[in-house]
Design an enzyme around this catalytic site. Structure first.
Site, short mmCIF file in Angstrom:
data_model
loop_
_atom_site.label_atom_id
_atom_site.label_comp_id
_atom_site.label_asym_id
_atom_site.label_seq_id
_atom_site.Cartn_x
_atom_site.Cartn_y
_atom_site.Cartn_z
N ARG A 174 0.85 -1.19 0.00
CA ARG A 174 0.00 0.00 0.00
C ARG A 174 0.89 1.24 0.00
NH1 ARG A 174 -4.45 2.16 4.46
NH2 ARG A 174 -2.58 2.59 5.68
N GLU A 200 -9.23 6.26 7.10
CA GLU A 200 -9.85 6.29 8.43
C GLU A 200 -10.95 7.36 8.51
OE1 GLU A 200 -6.39 4.38 11.24
OE2 GLU A 200 -6.45 6.57 11.13
N GLU A 214 -4.40 -1.65 8.51
CA GLU A 214 -3.27 -1.11 9.28
C GLU A 214 -3.19 -1.85 10.61
OE1 GLU A 214 -3.24 3.11 9.95
OE2 GLU A 214 -3.80 3.59 7.88
#
Length: 345
Positions: free
Chosen positions: A63, A150, A259
């Protein structure tokens, strides 16, 4: 008799293979910066590019974050994407839609962008289209596009801030972004929230964001969550399992832990799983425990883990209160936990 003894071993081996995740990866965006500081990564004493190191140890996905300006701008990401693709890795591009970090506490509109919803819908459509086109034009097409980072409380604040404006603007903005991307290519689309252990938070977002005329559920391919052991006492493996089981059952979409990390050195911080050692072997245990949560989800929907910034020498705390969460030492040499991709994902 020999056959009877061998059979259980073969069955165990096959079950391990079946349990392997689809996406075994890491966000390693900072690597070119670390290299520019003079650090060289080594594996078994040999200097090797970090994306090659993790590939050699079983990773298949990388990523890369992209900011609208600043150090992680589009040109930076395009340059690193060439290396990632050359290493044969699946490319995930994480669009922050901000000139700097985007997370649950920060989602600032980029400088020069409109500050009204209509203008932002047009801008995010065009920007996303241009970014996706740029990756394709240089021969490094995006495999998975993450729209926002997020975004529990929305993106492009205050216009897209859920706590201020409700979720309708967010639904519109995500739809515009995805439509822009799909106008020039066909990456899988990932939506990423923090605090994957908190079902109430996930349900509050996903239970409302799909709105007729704006974001449709079939526009989203993968649901991603962050899961860290540092910040919230509720972030236990049991809570993650319960939350993601609900998420899988409710939406039936592939899920990744987009994550996570675990420390090799940490003092003064209460970790949510105190039984996991603070060490390189503990990193392996932590990742394996997350894999076990994902492989327990119904219908094979638990599909991946991306370790966050395992090679960021010079920033080894990775924003936490623990001093070192890396898979390499301060001189760039790999730790035993570099094997998480092959052994624990």
């Amino acid at each position: 008799m020999v056959v009877l003894r061998v059979l259980p071993f073969l069955l165990l081996s096959c079950s391990w293979l079946a349990a392997a995740l689809t996406y075994k990866g890491a966000d390693i965006t900072s690597v070119p910066q670390v290299e520019n500081s003079g650090v060289r990564y080594t594996d078994g004493g040999q200097v090797t590019p970090f994306e090659t190191i993790i590939r050699n140890h079983g990773a298949n996905t990388v990523r890369i974050r992209v900011w609208t300006a600043g150090e992680y701008n589009l040109q930076y990401a395009l340059a690193y994407a060439k290396r990632v693709k050359a290493a044969g890795l699946t490319l995930v591009v994480d669009l922050h839609y901000s000139d700097t970090w985007a997370d649950p506490g920060h989602q600032s509109i980029p400088a020069g962008w409109p500050t009204d919803l209509d203008g932002l819908n047009t801008q995010i459509w065009q920007y996303t289209k241009d970014v996706v086109q740029a990756f394709s034009n240089q021969g490094t097409p995006i495999d998975i596009l993450q729209v926002g980072n997020e975004i529990n409380n929305g993106l492009l604040w205050p216009v897209g801030q859920i706590s201020a404006k409700g979720i309708d603007p967010v639904s519109q903005l995500l739809h515009s972004a995805i439509t822009g991307a799909k106008s020039v290519a066909n990456p899988k689309i990932l939506i990423h929230l923090a605090n994957g252990w908190n079902w109430s938070g996930l349900d509050s977002f996903f239970g409302k964001v799909f709105i007729p005329g704006a974001l449709a559920a079939d526009e989203v391919d993968i649901l991603g969550v962050s899961f860290y052991p540092f910040y919230d006492k509720g972030a236990t493996l049991a809570a993650l399992r319960a939350s993601l089981t609900n998420l899988a059952g409710q939406y039936g979409k592939p899920i990744v832990v987009a994550e996570t990390d675990w420390p090799v050195s940490c003092s003064g911080v209460s970790l949510t799983e105190p039984g996991v050692p603070v060490s390189a072997s503990g990193q392996q245990t932590w990742v394996n425990d997350i894999k076990n949560v994902l492989t327990s989800l119904p219908n094979g929907l638990g599909q991946g883990i991306f370790y966050w910034e395992p090679g960021w020498i010079g920033n080894a705390n990775l924003g936490s209160g623990c001093s070192d969460n890396l898979l390499v030492s301060s001189n760039g040499a790999t730790r035993e936990s570099i094997n998480i991709f092959s052994q624990d994902m």
